[in-house]
Design a protein around this motif. Structure first.
Motif, PDB file in Angstrom:
ATOM      1  N   LEU A  58       0.817  -1.210   0.000  1.00  0.00           N
ATOM      2  CA  LEU A  58       0.000   0.000   0.000  1.00  0.00           C
ATOM      3  C   LEU A  58       0.856   1.268   0.000  1.00  0.00           C
ATOM      4  CD1 LEU A  58      -2.835  -1.055   2.484  1.00  0.00           C
ATOM      5  CD2 LEU A  58      -2.979  -0.829   0.001  1.00  0.00           C
ATOM      6  N   THR A  59       1.941   1.237   0.774  1.00  0.00           N
ATOM      7  CA  THR A  59       2.833   2.407   0.791  1.00  0.00           C
ATOM      8  C   THR A  59       3.457   2.616  -0.574  1.00  0.00           C
ATOM      9  OG1 THR A  59       3.339   2.045   3.138  1.00  0.00           O
ATOM     10  CG2 THR A  59       4.847   3.449   1.893  1.00  0.00           C
ATOM     11  N   GLY A  60       3.876   1.525  -1.203  1.00  0.00           N
ATOM     12  CA  GLY A  60       4.464   1.631  -2.536  1.00  0.00           C
ATOM     13  C   GLY A  60       3.492   2.213  -3.546  1.00  0.00           C
ATOM     14  N   LEU A  61       2.246   1.766  -3.508  1.00  0.00           N
ATOM     15  CA  LEU A  61       1.239   2.282  -4.439  1.00  0.00           C
ATOM     16  C   LEU A  61       0.940   3.751  -4.162  1.00  0.00           C
ATOM     17  CD1 LEU A  61      -1.212  -0.759  -4.566  1.00  0.00           C
ATOM     18  CD2 LEU A  61       0.478  -0.078  -6.288  1.00  0.00           C
ATOM     19  N   MET A  62       0.910   4.134  -2.889  1.00  0.00           N
ATOM     20  CA  MET A  62       0.710   5.547  -2.558  1.00  0.00           C
ATOM     21  C   MET A  62       1.846   6.407  -3.110  1.00  0.00           C
ATOM     22  SD  MET A  62      -1.039   5.873   1.233  1.00  0.00           S
ATOM     23  CE  MET A  62      -0.103   4.624   2.111  1.00  0.00           C
ATOM     24  N   LEU A  63       3.063   5.894  -3.044  1.00  0.00           N
ATOM     25  CA  LEU A  63       4.203   6.659  -3.551  1.00  0.00           C
ATOM     26  C   LEU A  63       4.176   6.768  -5.069  1.00  0.00           C
ATOM     27  CD1 LEU A  63       7.083   5.448  -1.204  1.00  0.00           C
ATOM     28  CD2 LEU A  63       5.936   7.673  -1.228  1.00  0.00           C
ATOM     29  N   VAL A  64       3.698   5.739  -5.739  1.00  0.00           N
ATOM     30  CA  VAL A  64       3.554   5.825  -7.196  1.00  0.00           C
ATOM     31  C   VAL A  64       2.527   6.897  -7.552  1.00  0.00           C
ATOM     32  CG1 VAL A  64       2.800   4.598  -9.269  1.00  0.00           C
ATOM     33  CG2 VAL A  64       4.293   3.445  -7.626  1.00  0.00           C
ATOM     34  N   ALA A  65       1.411   6.920  -6.824  1.00  0.00           N
ATOM     35  CA  ALA A  65       0.398   7.957  -7.054  1.00  0.00           C
ATOM     36  C   ALA A  65       0.980   9.342  -6.768  1.00  0.00           C
ATOM     37  CB  ALA A  65      -0.822   7.698  -6.176  1.00  0.00           C
ATOM     38  N   PHE A  66       1.732   9.448  -5.685  1.00  0.00           N
ATOM     39  CA  PHE A  66       2.382  10.719  -5.353  1.00  0.00           C
ATOM     40  C   PHE A  66       3.335  11.148  -6.453  1.00  0.00           C
ATOM     41  CE2 PHE A  66       6.402  12.366  -3.315  1.00  0.00           C
ATOM     42  CZ  PHE A  66       5.993  13.696  -3.270  1.00  0.00           C
ATOM     43  N   ALA A  67       4.069  10.192  -7.020  1.00  0.00           N
ATOM     44  CA  ALA A  67       5.018  10.516  -8.086  1.00  0.00           C
ATOM     45  C   ALA A  67       4.307  11.135  -9.286  1.00  0.00           C
ATOM     46  CB  ALA A  67       5.783   9.260  -8.505  1.00  0.00           C
ATOM     47  N   VAL A  68       3.125  10.611  -9.611  1.00  0.00           N
ATOM     48  CA  VAL A  68       2.353  11.183 -10.716  1.00  0.00           C
ATOM     49  C   VAL A  68       1.973  12.626 -10.389  1.00  0.00           C
ATOM     50  CG1 VAL A  68       0.234  11.005 -12.074  1.00  0.00           C
ATOM     51  CG2 VAL A  68       1.483   8.925 -11.424  1.00  0.00           C
ATOM     52  N   GLY A  69       1.489  12.846  -9.168  1.00  0.00           N
ATOM     53  CA  GLY A  69       1.141  14.204  -8.754  1.00  0.00           C
ATOM     54  C   GLY A  69       2.348  15.124  -8.708  1.00  0.00           C
ATOM     55  N   LEU A  70       3.490  14.580  -8.284  1.00  0.00           N
ATOM     56  CA  LEU A  70       4.710  15.383  -8.216  1.00  0.00           C
ATOM     57  C   LEU A  70       5.122  15.857  -9.597  1.00  0.00           C
ATOM     58  CD1 LEU A  70       7.000  16.419  -6.365  1.00  0.00           C
ATOM     59  CD2 LEU A  70       8.208  14.269  -6.816  1.00  0.00           C
TER      60      LEU A  70
END
Length: 235
Positions: free
Chosen positions: A80-92
């Protein structure tokens, strides 16, 4: 919760961030995952550190919590943390464009997120008496243990490089405090990773690496909050 900002064109009236255009709302929502990822990962891991029988934070790395009867909790935590970071990367990427680092910083953060998912899929090997019943000592390295180590090596390296890439962006934007902070985090994180790589099982190395993990997740949260606050609708 909505926050308000005053704008010159409305002559003292206020508007809320809920009035953002759709693209801005999507960007801010994606950045929000970066705010949540660190506290989520650290709190779930710490809850296990203090409740799992036989786990010693001075000897065992957090990834070993994925072993044993309750290992699914840490597997879910990593995934779940990994998927959240991937989503964050898109937003970043959306928040940084245009400008320096808009291409590589998100890619590097996403690579780290993917590495966490891989670390959950390919578990670390039992060692140093954990889970309970495991022989003392480093033990043998399995194929999934090797893939776990490889995922960590790639992910940690990418995240450290992301610190320096964003430091350059902050420098270009004239935000020197953030630039220095990002560089310090990158150096400390690399040092912690290097310490555990050469001194696995040593208390000082494990504790240094744990501290580095907490620090870098704090940095991710801080960066996500910073970009979140600075992402506004075009006028």
């Amino acid at each position: 919760m909505a926050t308000t900002t005053r704008t010159p064109e409305t002559h003292g009236t206020t508007r809320t961030h809920n009035d953002c255009d759709p693209a801005t709302r999507v960007t801010r929502s994606l950045l929000g995952y970066g705010v949540l990822a660190g506290p989520f990962y650290v709190s779930v891991a710490l809850a296990q550190v203090f409740t799992r029988d036989g786990f010693d934070p001075a000897v065992h790395q957090w990834s070993m919590l994925a072993l044993g009867d309750h290992g699914w909790i840490q597997v879910a935590n990593l995934t779940l943390t990994g998927l959240m970071l991937v989503a964050f990367a898109v937003g970043l990427g959306r928040a940084l464009t245009p400008g320096r680092g808009a291409r590589w910083a998100p890619r590097l953060v996403a690579a780290y997120g993917i590495s966490l998912v891989a670390a959950g899929a390919f578990r670390a090997d039992a060692a140093y008496g954990f889970p309970v019943g495991t022989a003392e000592g480093p033990g043998d390295i399995s194929w999934h243990g090797m893939l776990h180590l490889a995922a960590g090596a790639v992910g940690f390296t990418c995240l450290a490089v992301a610190c320096f890439v964003l430091a350059r962006r902050y420098t270009a934007d004239g935000r020197l405090t953030w630039a220095v902070f990002s560089r310090i985090v990158g150096v400390v994180f690399l040092a912690g990773f290097g310490a555990v790589a050469v001194g696995a099982g040593a208390a000082a190395a494990n504790l240094a690496f744990t501290a580095a993990i907490v620090l870098v997740f704090g940095w991710i949260t801080a960066v996500a909050l910073d970009r979140y606050r600075r992402t506004v609708s075009p006028s």
